[in-house]
Design a protein around this motif. Structure first.
Motif, mmCIF file in Angstrom:
data_model
loop_
_atom_site.group_PDB
_atom_site.id
_atom_site.type_symbol
_atom_site.label_atom_id
_atom_site.label_comp_id
_atom_site.label_asym_id
_atom_site.label_seq_id
_atom_site.Cartn_x
_atom_site.Cartn_y
_atom_site.Cartn_z
ATOM 1 N N VAL A 102 0.841 -1.204 0.000
ATOM 2 C CA VAL A 102 0.000 0.000 0.000
ATOM 3 C C VAL A 102 0.870 1.245 0.000
ATOM 4 O O VAL A 102 0.617 2.201 -0.743
ATOM 5 N N LEU A 103 1.909 1.249 0.820
ATOM 6 C CA LEU A 103 2.764 2.422 0.933
ATOM 7 C C LEU A 103 3.487 2.734 -0.374
ATOM 8 O O LEU A 103 3.883 3.877 -0.620
ATOM 9 N N LYS A 104 3.650 1.729 -1.222
ATOM 10 C CA LYS A 104 4.283 1.940 -2.524
ATOM 11 C C LYS A 104 3.288 2.438 -3.573
ATOM 12 O O LYS A 104 3.677 3.111 -4.531
ATOM 13 N N LEU A 105 2.006 2.097 -3.377
ATOM 14 C CA LEU A 105 0.997 2.399 -4.396
ATOM 15 C C LEU A 105 0.354 3.768 -4.230
ATOM 16 O O LEU A 105 0.080 4.445 -5.212
ATOM 17 N N VAL A 106 0.086 4.165 -2.993
ATOM 18 C CA VAL A 106 -0.636 5.420 -2.783
ATOM 19 C C VAL A 106 0.359 6.582 -2.754
ATOM 20 O O VAL A 106 1.550 6.389 -2.481
ATOM 21 N N PRO A 107 -0.082 7.798 -3.043
ATOM 22 C CA PRO A 107 0.815 8.960 -3.028
ATOM 23 C C PRO A 107 1.465 9.160 -1.667
ATOM 24 O O PRO A 107 0.846 8.932 -0.628
ATOM 25 N N ALA A 108 2.719 9.595 -1.664
ATOM 26 C CA ALA A 108 3.437 9.812 -0.408
ATOM 27 C C ALA A 108 2.752 10.859 0.454
ATOM 28 O O ALA A 108 2.863 10.840 1.682
ATOM 29 N N SER A 109 2.010 11.775 -0.177
ATOM 30 C CA SER A 109 1.332 12.845 0.562
ATOM 31 C C SER A 109 0.259 12.309 1.506
ATOM 32 O O SER A 109 -0.180 13.016 2.410
ATOM 33 N N TRP A 110 -0.169 11.075 1.282
ATOM 34 C CA TRP A 110 -1.179 10.496 2.162
ATOM 35 C C TRP A 110 -0.607 10.167 3.539
ATOM 36 O O TRP A 110 -1.355 10.033 4.503
ATOM 37 N N ASN A 111 0.717 9.994 3.624
ATOM 38 C CA ASN A 111 1.368 9.717 4.914
ATOM 39 C C ASN A 111 0.728 8.550 5.662
ATOM 40 O O ASN A 111 0.568 8.586 6.886
ATOM 41 N N LEU A 112 0.354 7.507 4.934
ATOM 42 C CA LEU A 112 -0.343 6.385 5.567
ATOM 43 C C LEU A 112 0.513 5.665 6.601
ATOM 44 O O LEU A 112 -0.018 5.053 7.531
#
Length: 282
Positions: A48-58
Motif C-alpha cells: 500500500v505504501l508503494k501504491l498510494v501517493p506519499a502525501s497520504w502519509n499512511l
C-alpha cells in the motif's frame, strides 16, 4: 447446559465474525446493485505504501490492508471502490479527520470523476465514479453497512466531550504530538465557541500510563514557565491570552481544556469536561 454451551458458542462466533479483516473476507460476495465486482485486488501494508501517493502519509496512521474493487452495474458504467483498512479504529478516524484528503458530505471533483468517502470502524471506503453517473448516497451507505464491524459517525469516546457550543467540523486527533509536546498517547480534540470565545477540549482515546503522563507534563514545564499545580490539576499558559488545564483521571484517561478564557470560565468548563469524561463508559 447444552443450550448455554450453544449460546456461548454462537456469541463467540459472532464476535469473531465482527473482527474479520479484509484478508479474511471473500470480497466477491459483497454486491452493489445486486452485482458482484468484476475485479478485486488486495494489498498488504508494505505494498500500500508503494501504491498510494506519499502525501497520504499512511505510514503515520498504521495502515494494515487495502482493497481495490471495480463494479460494472450497467453497461458502460463503472464504480471504483478503494477500501483502506487500518489497524485500529482510532487510526482510521485520525486519517479521516486530519488528512484533508477525503470528503464525506459532498463529492470531490477530480478530472472527469467524482470521489466521496465513508468511514466505518477501522475502514475507510473511497468511491470513485464518472461525472455523468449517479450513485445515490443511500446505495453507497448500504454497501458499507454490509461489511463486518460497521460503526459510523464519531465514536463514543468523542461523544463523551460536552455537546453544547460544539463547532461543526472542528474535531481532530493529535496522535503523537499534543499541544506541541511529544506524546505516546492520541488525544481527541473538539473545538467550541460560546459568547464569541473559542476554546478546545480534549481527552485521551484510552487510559494513559502515569509514566507517559509525567513525561508529557515534564516536557510541558520545560516549554513554558507559566505553569502550576493545584492538587492533581495542571494549569498552564497555552499561548497569547490563552490558558489551559489538564488532569489524569483516576481511571487513567486524560482530559484537557485550553483557550482564551478567564480563570473562572476555564475552571468551570474544565470541571464539566472532566466529569463528563469520567462518567462516560468509554
Amino acid at each position: 447446559m447444552k443450550i448455554w454451551t450453544l449460546l456461548f458458542a454462537l456469541l463467540f462466533l459472532c464476535s469473531c465474525e465482527g473482527k474479520k479483516s479484509l484478508l479474511d473476507l471473500n470480497l466477491y460476495h459483497f454486491l452493489y446493485r445486486e452485482s458482484a465486482p468484476v475485479a478485486v485486488e488486495l494489498y498488504d501494508s508494505a505494498t500500500v505504501l508503494k501504491l498510494v501517493p506519499a502525501s497520504w502519509n499512511l505510514k503515520n496512521y498504521a495502515i494494515s490492508t487495502m482493497a481495490e474493487l471495480v463494479y460494472a452495474p450497467v453497461a458502460g458504467d463503472s464504480l471504483h471502490i478503494r477500501i483502506l483498512e487500518f489497524k485500529t479504529e482510532m487510526s482510521a478516524l485520525a486519517f479521516y479527520l486530519n488528512s484533508g484528503l477525503v470528503q464525506e458530505r459532498l463529492p470531490v471533483i477530480d478530472g472527469d470523476s467524482r470521489e466521496i468517502a465513508m468511514r466505518s470502524g477501522p475502514r475507510l471506503f473511497v468511491f470513485r465514479y464518472g461525472l455523468l453517473r449517479n450513485h445515490e448516497r443511500g446505495e453507497l451507505e448500504h454497501y458499507v453497512q454490509n461489511f463486518p464491524d460497521y460503526r459510523a459517525g464519531l465514536p463514543p469516546e468523542f461523544l463523551s466531550l460536552p455537546i453544547a457550543d460544539r463547532l461543526p467540523g472542528e474535531a481532530s486527533i493529535q496522535m503523537k504530538n499534543f499541544l506541541g509536546i511529544e506524546s505516546n498517547f492520541p488525544m481527541l480534540v473538539q473545538g467550541f465557541r460560546g459568547n464569541d470565545v473559542y476554546w478546545n477540549a480534549a481527552r485521551s482515546w484510552e487510559s494513559v500510563s502515569e509514566e507517559d503522563w509525567k513525561n508529557w507534563t515534564f516536557n510541558l514545564q520545560k516549554k513554558t514557565a507559566d505553569i502550576f499545580w493545584n492538587a492533581d490539576t495542571l494549569f498552564f499558559n497555552a499561548g497569547i491570552e490563552s490558558r489551559g488545564a489538564a488532569m489524569r483521571l483516576s481511571d487513567g484517561r486524560l482530559v484537557c481544556l485550553w483557550g482564551a478564557l478567564d480563570s473562572k470560565n476555564l475552571l468551570e468548563r474544565f470541571r464539566k469536561i472532566a466529569e463528563s469524561v469520567y462518567n462516560s463508559p468509554e
